[in-house]
Design a protein around this motif. Structure first.
Motif, PDB file in Angstrom:
ATOM      1  N   LEU A  78      27.203  38.068  40.261  1.00 45.34           N
ATOM      2  CA  LEU A  78      28.356  37.803  39.412  1.00 45.34           C
ATOM      3  C   LEU A  78      27.913  37.269  38.053  1.00 45.34           C
ATOM      4  CD1 LEU A  78      30.788  36.176  42.002  1.00 45.34           C
ATOM      5  CD2 LEU A  78      30.581  38.581  41.320  1.00 45.34           C
ATOM      6  N   ALA A  79      28.534  37.814  37.015  1.00 52.66           N
ATOM      7  CA  ALA A  79      28.176  37.455  35.642  1.00 52.66           C
ATOM      8  C   ALA A  79      28.946  36.212  35.219  1.00 52.66           C
ATOM      9  CB  ALA A  79      28.467  38.621  34.704  1.00 52.66           C
ATOM     10  N   ALA A  80      28.577  35.067  35.792  1.00 49.20           N
ATOM     11  CA  ALA A  80      29.214  33.800  35.439  1.00 49.20           C
ATOM     12  C   ALA A  80      28.240  32.668  35.709  1.00 49.20           C
ATOM     13  CB  ALA A  80      30.496  33.599  36.244  1.00 49.20           C
ATOM     14  N   GLU A  81      28.376  31.603  34.927  1.00 49.65           N
ATOM     15  CA  GLU A  81      27.554  30.418  35.148  1.00 49.65           C
ATOM     16  C   GLU A  81      27.999  29.701  36.422  1.00 49.65           C
ATOM     17  OE1 GLU A  81      24.968  29.507  33.302  1.00 49.65           O
ATOM     18  OE2 GLU A  81      25.216  31.255  32.004  1.00 49.65           O
ATOM     19  N   SER A  82      27.087  28.988  37.024  1.00 50.92           N
ATOM     20  CA  SER A  82      27.396  28.255  38.247  1.00 50.92           C
ATOM     21  C   SER A  82      28.477  27.207  37.987  1.00 50.92           C
ATOM     22  CB  SER A  82      26.140  27.567  38.779  1.00 50.92           C
ATOM     23  OG  SER A  82      25.150  28.521  39.112  1.00 50.92           O
ATOM     24  N   GLY A  83      29.423  27.125  38.921  1.00 53.80           N
ATOM     25  CA  GLY A  83      30.440  26.088  38.867  1.00 53.80           C
ATOM     26  C   GLY A  83      31.448  26.209  37.748  1.00 53.80           C
ATOM     27  N   THR A  84      31.745  27.438  37.292  1.00 50.52           N
ATOM     28  CA  THR A  84      32.634  27.614  36.137  1.00 50.52           C
ATOM     29  C   THR A  84      33.915  28.384  36.443  1.00 50.52           C
ATOM     30  OG1 THR A  84      31.483  29.658  35.491  1.00 50.52           O
ATOM     31  CG2 THR A  84      30.685  27.573  34.528  1.00 50.52           C
ATOM     32  N   ILE A  85      34.069  28.920  37.637  1.00 49.43           N
ATOM     33  CA  ILE A  85      35.178  29.827  37.940  1.00 49.43           C
ATOM     34  C   ILE A  85      36.178  29.147  38.889  1.00 49.43           C
ATOM     35  CG2 ILE A  85      35.827  32.070  38.890  1.00 49.43           C
ATOM     36  CD1 ILE A  85      34.237  32.216  36.278  1.00 49.43           C
ATOM     37  N   SER A  86      37.459  29.230  38.537  1.00 52.01           N
ATOM     38  CA  SER A  86      38.512  28.615  39.350  1.00 52.01           C
ATOM     39  C   SER A  86      38.881  29.466  40.565  1.00 52.01           C
ATOM     40  CB  SER A  86      39.773  28.406  38.505  1.00 52.01           C
ATOM     41  OG  SER A  86      39.502  27.792  37.286  1.00 52.01           O
ATOM     42  N   LEU A  87      38.825  30.783  40.398  1.00 54.45           N
ATOM     43  CA  LEU A  87      39.303  31.695  41.438  1.00 54.45           C
ATOM     44  C   LEU A  87      38.466  32.960  41.435  1.00 54.45           C
ATOM     45  CD1 LEU A  87      41.465  32.670  43.529  1.00 54.45           C
ATOM     46  CD2 LEU A  87      42.830  33.438  41.566  1.00 54.45           C
ATOM     47  N   VAL A  88      37.950  33.336  42.601  1.00 54.57           N
ATOM     48  CA  VAL A  88      37.279  34.620  42.808  1.00 54.57           C
ATOM     49  C   VAL A  88      38.123  35.418  43.783  1.00 54.57           C
ATOM     50  CG1 VAL A  88      35.254  35.800  43.738  1.00 54.57           C
ATOM     51  CG2 VAL A  88      34.963  33.739  42.355  1.00 54.57           C
ATOM     52  N   THR A  89      38.563  36.612  43.365  1.00 52.24           N
ATOM     53  CA  THR A  89      39.361  37.467  44.234  1.00 52.24           C
ATOM     54  C   THR A  89      38.642  38.788  44.490  1.00 52.24           C
ATOM     55  OG1 THR A  89      40.571  38.463  42.379  1.00 52.24           O
ATOM     56  CG2 THR A  89      41.525  36.492  43.381  1.00 52.24           C
ATOM     57  N   ALA A  90      38.968  39.381  45.616  1.00 52.19           N
ATOM     58  CA  ALA A  90      38.524  40.738  45.940  1.00 52.19           C
ATOM     59  C   ALA A  90      39.666  41.384  46.707  1.00 52.19           C
ATOM     60  CB  ALA A  90      37.251  40.724  46.775  1.00 52.19           C
ATOM     61  N   ALA A  91      40.340  42.354  46.085  1.00 53.28           N
ATOM     62  CA  ALA A  91      41.516  42.986  46.670  1.00 53.28           C
ATOM     63  C   ALA A  91      41.204  44.439  47.004  1.00 53.28           C
ATOM     64  CB  ALA A  91      42.696  42.895  45.709  1.00 53.28           C
ATOM     65  N   LEU A 111      37.776  35.596  38.302  1.00 52.84           N
ATOM     66  CA  LEU A 111      37.018  36.836  38.446  1.00 52.84           C
ATOM     67  C   LEU A 111      37.667  37.658  39.545  1.00 52.84           C
ATOM     68  CD1 LEU A 111      33.238  35.753  38.368  1.00 52.84           C
ATOM     69  CD2 LEU A 111      34.586  36.747  36.506  1.00 52.84           C
ATOM     70  N   ASP A 112      38.098  38.878  39.213  1.00 47.89           N
ATOM     71  CA  ASP A 112      38.637  39.818  40.201  1.00 47.89           C
ATOM     72  C   ASP A 112      37.567  40.876  40.448  1.00 47.89           C
ATOM     73  OD1 ASP A 112      40.371  41.155  41.914  1.00 47.89           O
ATOM     74  OD2 ASP A 112      41.287  42.306  40.270  1.00 47.89           O
ATOM     75  N   ILE A 113      36.922  40.805  41.596  1.00 52.46           N
ATOM     76  CA  ILE A 113      35.730  41.608  41.858  1.00 52.46           C
ATOM     77  C   ILE A 113      36.110  42.921  42.547  1.00 52.46           C
ATOM     78  CG2 ILE A 113      33.417  41.576  42.823  1.00 52.46           C
ATOM     79  CD1 ILE A 113      34.053  39.337  40.783  1.00 52.46           C
ATOM     80  N   GLY A 114      35.519  44.017  42.068  1.00 51.00           N
ATOM     81  CA  GLY A 114      35.899  45.331  42.587  1.00 51.00           C
ATOM     82  C   GLY A 114      37.326  45.648  42.178  1.00 51.00           C
ATOM     83  N   SER A 115      37.621  45.430  40.891  1.00 46.15           N
ATOM     84  CA  SER A 115      39.002  45.456  40.406  1.00 46.15           C
ATOM     85  C   SER A 115      39.582  46.855  40.270  1.00 46.15           C
ATOM     86  CB  SER A 115      39.097  44.730  39.061  1.00 46.15           C
ATOM     87  OG  SER A 115      38.132  45.215  38.149  1.00 46.15           O
ATOM     88  N   GLY A 116      38.766  47.887  40.416  1.00 41.71           N
ATOM     89  CA  GLY A 116      39.278  49.254  40.419  1.00 41.71           C
ATOM     90  C   GLY A 116      40.029  49.598  39.152  1.00 41.71           C
ATOM     91  N   THR A 117      41.243  50.113  39.310  1.00 44.42           N
ATOM     92  CA  THR A 117      42.058  50.489  38.151  1.00 44.42           C
ATOM     93  C   THR A 117      42.878  49.325  37.625  1.00 44.42           C
ATOM     94  OG1 THR A 117      43.929  51.209  39.511  1.00 44.42           O
ATOM     95  CG2 THR A 117      42.225  52.860  39.015  1.00 44.42           C
TER      96      THR A 117
END
Length: 274
Positions: A105-118, A49-55
């Motif tokens: 965040l629109a994801a189930e608990s314990g399912t995401i390998s990487l959360v980024t915010a750039a 999940l790349d949060i606040g991914s902009g363009t």
């Protein structure tokens, strides 16, 4: 002078083209720093999940440097920015872009390998974001918060550039960033993640470089800033860009370019089981 409060979700409305064309890209070394540390859960492919991914600038970097099997979702609340991201990612099969917020965040608990915010976490309600990131990450997952900063210590031009914003935006803090409450303040992601009971094994990596910008590039970069958008709303486009042109000419070298100093950083951490 009235305080210029901006809804974080609308701050970049109308700026997507300039943002996508003129914003600096993260050095690949920072993305590789993340890629070397993120691990899939068991035999599953990476889920990102790349949060606040902009363009989608950073989202596309992730797709290029992570394994092709990685599934990457850009989450962006601003419709203008998200549409630009969708167009820019056409043909990249492992990227999709959806509306959403950092605080839910629109994801189930314990399912995401990487959360980024750039270049985005400054806008978040970060305690809520950190709680959500901890919730959705797998036990071996990774959070990575990235930021590009103007390196004021190495540039007299940039110090003049920021003083101009300080003069025209009420509450502006040189070296600070506007938050979800509309206030400007310095931000230290290392301190935040180390202080949080939700994360452990905090790591930090930073790089420094200089760009040499033509007037077109300097103008486009300035017009991509939500802070400049505020000043234009007060002083008008013509007066605002006249000041920028004078600043550019004051510091331009013989080749007609100005030196623009940057730093970029990434802070990573592992989740603590709750």
């Amino acid at each position: 002078m009235r305080r210029q409060r901006v809804n974080a979700h609308s701050a970049y409305t109308g700026l997507a083209d300039a943002y996508d064309s003129y914003r600096p890209r993260y050095p690949d070394e920072l993305v590789s720093f993340i890629a070397e540390r993120v691990k899939p859960a068991g035999l599953c492919a990476l889920s990102v999940l790349d949060i606040g991914s902009g363009t989608g600038l950073f989202t596309r970097q992730l797709a290029r440097l992570l394994p092709p099997s990685a599934s990457i979702t850009g989450v962006e609340p601003n419709a203008d920015m998200r549409l630009k991201a969708i167009c820019g990612s056409a043909g990249i099969l492992n990227i999709k872009h959806i509306p959403g917020s950092a605080e839910r965040l629109a994801a189930e608990s314990g399912t995401i390998s990487l959360v980024t915010a750039a270049s985005a976490a400054t806008w978040f309600d970060r305690p809520k974001f950190y709680t959500e990131a901890n919730r959705v990450l797998t036990p071996s997952g990774l959070i990575a918060v990235l930021m590009i900063r103007r390196d004021l210590d190495r540039s007299a031009m940039l110090r003049d550039y920021e003083r101009y914003h300080e003069q025209h935006i009420r509450g502006f803090v040189i070296g600070g960033f506007e938050g979800s409450d509309g206030r400007y303040a310095p931000i230290n992601f290392v301190h935040e993640l180390k202080s949080s009971p939700l994360f452990r094994n905090v790591r930090h990596f930073a790089l420094y470089w200089d760009d040499f910008l033509t007037w077109e590039q300097f103008e486009g970069l300035s017009l991509s800033r939500s802070d400049t958008k505020k000043i234009i709303e007060i002083n008008g486009l013509e007066d605002t860009m006249r000041w920028h042109r004078l600043l550019f000419e004051r510091y331009a070298a013989m080749d007609g370019r100005v030196e623009f100093s940057w730093s970029a950083e990434v802070t990573t951490a592992l989740p603590v089981a709750q």
